[in-house]
Design an enzyme around this catalytic site. Structure first.
Site, PDB file in Angstrom:
ATOM      1  N   LEU A 137       0.857  -1.192   0.000  1.00 16.95           N
ATOM      2  CA  LEU A 137       0.000   0.000   0.000  1.00 16.95           C
ATOM      3  C   LEU A 137       0.891   1.239   0.000  1.00 16.95           C
ATOM      4  O   LEU A 137       1.633   1.468   0.950  1.00 16.95           O
ATOM      5  CB  LEU A 137      -0.876  -0.020   1.268  1.00 16.95           C
ATOM      6  CG  LEU A 137      -2.062   0.939   1.355  1.00 16.95           C
ATOM      7  CD1 LEU A 137      -3.119   0.617   0.308  1.00 16.95           C
ATOM      8  CD2 LEU A 137      -2.672   0.866   2.750  1.00 16.95           C
ATOM      9  N   HIS A 138       0.824   2.030  -1.098  1.00 17.97           N
ATOM     10  CA  HIS A 138       1.696   3.202  -1.119  1.00 17.97           C
ATOM     11  C   HIS A 138       1.175   4.369  -1.950  1.00 17.97           C
ATOM     12  O   HIS A 138       1.654   5.490  -1.800  1.00 17.97           O
ATOM     13  CB  HIS A 138       3.076   2.813  -1.658  1.00 17.97           C
ATOM     14  CG  HIS A 138       3.119   2.686  -3.145  1.00 17.97           C
ATOM     15  ND1 HIS A 138       2.623   1.593  -3.817  1.00 17.97           N
ATOM     16  CD2 HIS A 138       3.583   3.531  -4.115  1.00 17.97           C
ATOM     17  CE1 HIS A 138       2.781   1.756  -5.111  1.00 17.97           C
ATOM     18  NE2 HIS A 138       3.366   2.919  -5.331  1.00 17.97           N
ATOM     19  N   ARG A 139       0.210   4.153  -2.850  1.00 14.79           N
ATOM     20  CA  ARG A 139      -0.193   5.234  -3.761  1.00 14.79           C
ATOM     21  C   ARG A 139      -0.890   6.354  -2.992  1.00 14.79           C
ATOM     22  O   ARG A 139      -1.638   6.125  -2.050  1.00 14.79           O
ATOM     23  CB  ARG A 139      -1.090   4.703  -4.871  1.00 14.79           C
ATOM     24  CG  ARG A 139      -0.328   3.895  -5.891  1.00 14.79           C
ATOM     25  CD  ARG A 139      -1.124   3.703  -7.165  1.00 14.79           C
ATOM     26  NE  ARG A 139      -0.363   2.909  -8.116  1.00 14.79           N
ATOM     27  CZ  ARG A 139       0.424   3.393  -9.052  1.00 14.79           C
ATOM     28  NH1 ARG A 139       0.562   4.704  -9.196  1.00 14.79           N
ATOM     29  NH2 ARG A 139       1.075   2.601  -9.877  1.00 14.79           N
TER      30      ARG A 139
END
Length: 350
Positions: free
Chosen positions: A200-202
């Site tokens: 999870l990073h956007r």
């Protein structure tokens, strides 16, 4: 001379087969690392693991606003390109580093080769979408991974003479990486095909505290309902935001960012992967791992069409439905990204 510009973990991975081949063929090469990613585990370790030479130049732009990052990279890249005068600049994907490299080269009259050209999510709210469109329209050689990406470029008026369908270098990188990762032992608290993996990073998923909390809550609910361990390697920025907003992560197995081979071992042995990463959608498809994408759109539509990937956004019910589907329909698709000879195709065309 070939100049190769990168700045992030995915770029290093996807460019590694091209750099290794150029070195093996004794091509004249200069490599520029913008330093867009700032965690040592997400950068420096990859050069050693992927048997790459250290970058010739490091700009250390770090994590800043989009404008500051691109501006600093433009200045540094211009100085280097003026010094070396390469015949072509290669950039990969849709990062700020790729945009800065392509823009600098185009303004200096140096040819630009865009690796992974033609990807489109058709969501202009995504900074990556803006970057990839701009890079494609500044490029002289566009290396499209699939027929779909080739068709998108033609639709936008780009001459077919500039475009080559070459596959995706991620297939090359996986072929190399699987040999290395096969010897890696999983953490003792998980067993092959008995855990979920997540990334999870956007910014659309982590910048808004409400959305980030919803994502974590969804993971926690899935763990509870399926009695399955969920392993989440934390991107540094995601970790920072979880701490900043004091979001409870109880029940999740949080770990530090992994080097490429350790992450590949985790992915290849996972029951399923939840991700908002574009590259992991491709890797999962190639490896036969069911992928549940935490977005409402994707620039990898081939994976959805093949049935290897479901788009669920932040909707828990869609996540549950996707899990249920994959429990009954596991694998069997034919991946569209090539057989691991993309780097050779690209290098031979330069």
């Amino acid at each position: 001379m070939i100049a190769v510009i990168y700045g992030t973990r995915p770029e290093i991975i996807k460019l590694s087969p091209i750099i290794r081949m150029a070195v093996a063929q004794k091509r004249e090469l200069v490599t520029i690392h913008t330093g867009q990613h700032f965690s040592q585990n997400m950068n420096d370790v990859f050069f050693e693991n992927l048997e790459l030479p250290s970058p010739d130049y490091e700009l250390n732009v770090g994590s800043k606003s989009h404008a500051e990052m691109v501006a600093e990279a433009l200045v540094g890249i211009e100085r280097i390109l003026l010094k070396h005068k390469p015949s072509i600049v290669l950039v990969q994907g849709d990062t700020n580093s790729a945009l800065a490299g392509a823009l600098t080269a185009a303004k200096l009259g140096i040819k630009v080769g865009h690796i992974e050209a033609g990807l489109r999510s058709f969501d202009r709210r995504m900074p990556e979408e803006l970057n990839r469109v701009l890079i494609d329209h500044m490029s002289d050689l566009l290396f499209a991974p699939t027929q779909t990406s080739y068709n998108y470029l033609l639709t936008e008026g780009i001459s077919k003479d500039k475009i080559k369908i070459v596959g995706n270098t991620i297939a090359d990188a996986l072929k190399y990486g699987l040999k290395k990762s096969s010897k890696i032992t999983l953490p003792p608290y998980i067993s092959p095909k008995q855990y979920f993996l997540a990334t999870l990073h956007r910014q659309e998923n982590v910048d808004d505290p409400k959305t980030l909390k919803q994502m974590i809550s969804n993971f926690q609910r899935i763990v509870k309902d399926t009695s399955t361990t969920l392993v989440l390697p934390l991107h540094p920025r995601t970790k920072q935001l979880l701490n900043k907003h004091a979001i409870d992560t109880t029940g999740l197995s949080l770990i530090e960012p992994q080097d490429y081979f350790n992450f590949l071992a985790l992915l290849n042995n996972a029951r399923m992967v939840f991700t908002d990463s574009g590259g992991i959608q491709e890797e999962a498809c190639i490896l036969g791992i069911p992928c549940i994408t935490l977005r409402d759109n994707t620039e990898r539509p081939e994976t959805v069409e093949l049935g290897s990937n479901f788009l669920v956004g932040s909707d828990l019910n869609r996540m549950v439905s996707a899990i249920s589907y994959f429990e009954k329909h596991h694998g069997g698709w034919k991946q569209p990204y090539g057989e691991g000879d993309t780097a050779e195709r690209i290098i031979s065309s330069l």
